[in-house]
Design a protein around this motif. Sequence first.
Motif, PDB file in Angstrom:
ATOM      1  N   GLN A 245      44.035  41.310  56.804  1.00  0.00           N
ATOM      2  CA  GLN A 245      42.906  40.792  57.579  1.00  0.00           C
ATOM      3  C   GLN A 245      43.077  39.318  57.940  1.00  0.00           C
ATOM      4  OE1 GLN A 245      39.215  41.770  55.595  1.00  0.00           O
ATOM      5  NE2 GLN A 245      39.483  43.967  55.954  1.00  0.00           N
ATOM      6  N   ALA A 246      43.670  38.562  57.046  1.00  0.00           N
ATOM      7  CA  ALA A 246      43.813  37.125  57.311  1.00  0.00           C
ATOM      8  C   ALA A 246      45.105  36.814  58.067  1.00  0.00           C
ATOM      9  CB  ALA A 246      43.772  36.343  56.001  1.00  0.00           C
ATOM     10  N   GLY A 247      46.031  37.772  58.079  1.00  0.00           N
ATOM     11  CA  GLY A 247      47.271  37.571  58.823  1.00  0.00           C
ATOM     12  C   GLY A 247      48.240  36.604  58.171  1.00  0.00           C
ATOM     13  N   LEU A 248      48.530  36.843  56.890  1.00  0.00           N
ATOM     14  CA  LEU A 248      49.531  36.005  56.213  1.00  0.00           C
ATOM     15  C   LEU A 248      50.252  36.812  55.131  1.00  0.00           C
ATOM     16  CD1 LEU A 248      47.710  33.328  53.939  1.00  0.00           C
ATOM     17  CD2 LEU A 248      47.025  35.686  54.248  1.00  0.00           C
ATOM     18  N   PRO A 249      51.440  36.334  54.706  1.00  0.00           N
ATOM     19  CA  PRO A 249      52.186  37.060  53.684  1.00  0.00           C
ATOM     20  C   PRO A 249      51.460  37.029  52.339  1.00  0.00           C
ATOM     21  CG  PRO A 249      53.513  35.295  54.665  1.00  0.00           C
ATOM     22  CD  PRO A 249      52.119  35.106  55.134  1.00  0.00           C
ATOM     23  N   VAL A 250      51.648  38.092  51.561  1.00  0.00           N
ATOM     24  CA  VAL A 250      51.005  38.198  50.247  1.00  0.00           C
ATOM     25  C   VAL A 250      52.071  38.138  49.165  1.00  0.00           C
ATOM     26  CG1 VAL A 250      49.652  39.692  48.722  1.00  0.00           C
ATOM     27  CG2 VAL A 250      49.145  39.626  51.176  1.00  0.00           C
ATOM     28  N   GLU A 251      51.824  37.292  48.167  1.00  0.00           N
ATOM     29  CA  GLU A 251      52.683  37.232  46.988  1.00  0.00           C
ATOM     30  C   GLU A 251      51.822  37.636  45.799  1.00  0.00           C
ATOM     31  OE1 GLU A 251      55.814  36.510  46.410  1.00  0.00           O
ATOM     32  OE2 GLU A 251      55.903  35.905  44.316  1.00  0.00           O
ATOM     33  N   ILE A 252      52.152  38.763  45.185  1.00  0.00           N
ATOM     34  CA  ILE A 252      51.397  39.170  43.998  1.00  0.00           C
ATOM     35  C   ILE A 252      52.066  38.528  42.775  1.00  0.00           C
ATOM     36  CG2 ILE A 252      50.534  41.082  42.610  1.00  0.00           C
ATOM     37  CD1 ILE A 252      50.597  42.820  45.132  1.00  0.00           C
ATOM     38  N   SER A 253      51.279  37.719  42.067  1.00  0.00           N
ATOM     39  CA  SER A 253      51.818  36.929  40.961  1.00  0.00           C
ATOM     40  C   SER A 253      52.009  37.788  39.717  1.00  0.00           C
ATOM     41  CB  SER A 253      50.855  35.782  40.625  1.00  0.00           C
ATOM     42  OG  SER A 253      50.611  34.998  41.767  1.00  0.00           O
ATOM     43  N   HIS A 254      52.986  37.411  38.908  1.00  0.00           N
ATOM     44  CA  HIS A 254      53.281  38.081  37.628  1.00  0.00           C
ATOM     45  C   HIS A 254      52.910  39.574  37.658  1.00  0.00           C
ATOM     46  CE1 HIS A 254      49.103  36.888  37.115  1.00  0.00           C
ATOM     47  NE2 HIS A 254      49.412  35.649  36.888  1.00  0.00           N
ATOM     48  N   PHE A 255      53.590  40.286  38.546  1.00  0.00           N
ATOM     49  CA  PHE A 255      53.364  41.726  38.755  1.00  0.00           C
ATOM     50  C   PHE A 255      53.661  42.478  37.457  1.00  0.00           C
ATOM     51  CE2 PHE A 255      54.358  45.749  41.203  1.00  0.00           C
ATOM     52  CZ  PHE A 255      53.163  45.798  41.916  1.00  0.00           C
ATOM     53  N   LYS A 256      52.691  43.292  37.011  1.00  0.00           N
ATOM     54  CA  LYS A 256      52.842  43.956  35.712  1.00  0.00           C
ATOM     55  C   LYS A 256      51.850  45.086  35.560  1.00  0.00           C
ATOM     56  CE  LYS A 256      51.258  40.199  33.234  1.00  0.00           C
ATOM     57  NZ  LYS A 256      50.434  39.322  34.098  1.00  0.00           N
ATOM     58  N   ILE A 257      52.006  45.826  34.474  1.00  0.00           N
ATOM     59  CA  ILE A 257      50.992  46.799  34.054  1.00  0.00           C
ATOM     60  C   ILE A 257      50.654  46.463  32.610  1.00  0.00           C
ATOM     61  CG2 ILE A 257      50.567  49.223  33.512  1.00  0.00           C
ATOM     62  CD1 ILE A 257      52.355  49.852  35.971  1.00  0.00           C
ATOM     63  N   SER A 258      49.433  45.948  32.399  1.00  0.00           N
ATOM     64  CA  SER A 258      49.117  45.423  31.065  1.00  0.00           C
ATOM     65  C   SER A 258      48.122  46.302  30.319  1.00  0.00           C
ATOM     66  CB  SER A 258      48.589  43.997  31.187  1.00  0.00           C
ATOM     67  OG  SER A 258      47.379  44.009  31.906  1.00  0.00           O
ATOM     68  N   ASN A 259      48.089  47.574  30.668  1.00  0.00           N
ATOM     69  CA  ASN A 259      47.214  48.522  29.979  1.00  0.00           C
ATOM     70  C   ASN A 259      48.106  49.613  29.410  1.00  0.00           C
ATOM     71  OD1 ASN A 259      45.607  50.930  29.576  1.00  0.00           O
ATOM     72  ND2 ASN A 259      43.971  49.930  30.743  1.00  0.00           N
ATOM     73  N   LYS A 260      48.046  49.761  28.088  1.00  0.00           N
ATOM     74  CA  LYS A 260      48.969  50.685  27.424  1.00  0.00           C
ATOM     75  C   LYS A 260      48.845  52.112  27.961  1.00  0.00           C
ATOM     76  CE  LYS A 260      50.928  51.428  22.867  1.00  0.00           C
ATOM     77  NZ  LYS A 260      50.789  51.180  21.422  1.00  0.00           N
ATOM     78  N   LYS A 261      47.624  52.491  28.330  1.00  0.00           N
ATOM     79  CA  LYS A 261      47.424  53.841  28.875  1.00  0.00           C
ATOM     80  C   LYS A 261      48.156  54.050  30.198  1.00  0.00           C
ATOM     81  CE  LYS A 261      42.954  55.087  26.898  1.00  0.00           C
ATOM     82  NZ  LYS A 261      41.504  55.152  27.189  1.00  0.00           N
ATOM     83  N   PHE A 262      48.452  52.938  30.875  1.00  0.00           N
ATOM     84  CA  PHE A 262      49.088  53.029  32.198  1.00  0.00           C
ATOM     85  C   PHE A 262      50.575  52.688  32.157  1.00  0.00           C
ATOM     86  CE2 PHE A 262      44.749  53.277  33.222  1.00  0.00           C
ATOM     87  CZ  PHE A 262      44.623  53.820  34.484  1.00  0.00           C
ATOM     88  N   TRP A 263      51.121  52.527  30.971  1.00  0.00           N
ATOM     89  CA  TRP A 263      52.562  52.263  30.888  1.00  0.00           C
ATOM     90  C   TRP A 263      53.317  53.403  31.581  1.00  0.00           C
ATOM     91  CZ3 TRP A 263      53.859  50.301  25.219  1.00  0.00           C
ATOM     92  CH2 TRP A 263      53.306  49.020  25.065  1.00  0.00           C
TER      93      TRP A 263
END
Length: 536
Positions: A245-263
């Motif tokens: 919507q804003a028209g700019l690149p997205v950088e997702i910081s420290h990409f991770k899965i930090s919920n044990k159920k979702f490992w």
Amino acid sequence: MSLSPKSTALVLFALALGGFVWFQFRVDAQAPAPPFDLLITNARIVDGSGNPWFRSDVAIKDGRIVRIGRLGPETATRTIDARGQIVAPGFIDVHTHVESIYNLPTADNFVRMGVTTLVTGNCGSSATDVAEFLGRIKDKPLAVNLATLIAHGSVRRRAMGLGDRAPTPEELEQMESLVEQGMKDGAVGLSTGLIYVPGTYAKTDEIVSLARVAAKYGGVYATHMRNEGEKVADAIRESIQIGEQAGLPVEISHFKISNKKFWGQAPMTIGLVREARARGLAVTVDQYAYTASSTSLESRLPAWLRAGGLDEAKKRLADKATREKVIEETKDALKRSGFKDYSFAVVASYSPDKSFNGKSIAEITKQVKNKKDVRSQIEQMLEMYEAGGAGMIYHSMGEDDVKRIMQEPFTMIASDAGVRQVDDSVPHPRGYGNNPRVLGRYVRDLKLISLEDAIRKMTSLPAQTFGLRDRGMIREGFAADIVIFDENTIVDQATFDKPHQFPLGISYVIVNGAPVVENNKITNARPGLALRGQGH
Ligand SMILES: [Zn+2]
């Protein structure tokens, strides 16, 4: 006395010879200095592009790489023999928290891991006066190059305090103009921290409005998302939506899965990023190479409790029914995260009682209350929060997910660390070991990714994403930020128990042509520059 013709000829010859010698001497005295300031010989160059290494020499002049090729040692004032080691671009760490760097200007923990450029202002927290922040480098030179984002949380706090509400139109306008000023002063983008106060109270449309301003000046949107656990997919979708919507690149910081159920769900989260990229949206991520995160203690507590800051929260907690509600909600959040108690949550720094540092909440509760149950552990956390809070380490990730994320071409390596000094805190080891850990453990030992790809993730990819156009590659004309290391011995030494330890195997780190690490030692040189974004 008259001279014979023979003598005259001899004298003339002698004079001519003397003149010639004198002339030669003059030429030598005035000879131009060797054409290069610094020459690195016997290098195996990994140039940052991802291409296989090649053998060459590298010549540096006035802080720039000026020649790559076979060059004689007599061509430079100073020569470094790389002895066949890897010569790579200095590492660019795009996810740092170094607002206090002017207090520790040699940034030892970063330069010792080969980092030559830092991007700070992440997770919604930055200096709000970017011109002043970057300008300070003139009087307080730094060892490293410094760039910053302008942060939503800091801007929101300045415009409207720490309240749990939407901004008025006037407040939104004020936030927009603060972001605009930040971008004009050289910020490289906008950051958010959507689990922190006050960023967490912002709805998507508020962020889109501010991201539009950053987009106008060529900025990136770097986000610590609303959720990295059970709602991580929704959070990724929101991040992508903001970029779209804003028209700019997205950088997702420290990409991770930090919920044990979702490992094990990394293929799903990576899939969302791939899908966005397939639609033509520039989405990238960064990651640190550990299975634990580090943030505040309070981020585990309900957002509504924290509205207005600690004093407000303490008033709320004084009410018995409210305190009960907080305990119940926190207990529920723990259950949903897949952990049975808080033994995964370890104190990094707690100033009221430093003996807590390095111990888990479960251990501390046992020690203080002689209790083992979750309710007592939450009560212990609340007491520590009321006493001023703590820095924490959360052992909350699975290594399979860490590995999957690392293998993606759009993942870069970033530490999420601050400038460290040796003290009695027990911080996350990432601040001392992140890059060497990737090169030692994941490249050499586990062979998860190639050396060239790992270097690309630390150099040209971050440079491209954050608009640092003349850095991140060994190329003629590029800034001479260079690291020399032995790929057979490079290793991180910092552990969760003993984090204050420098890595091994990195012999030279050069910033803008000047060595800041030489034969494994800090030189105290401060050649760092402020790097400003396109809006400047
Ligand atoms: Zn963060």
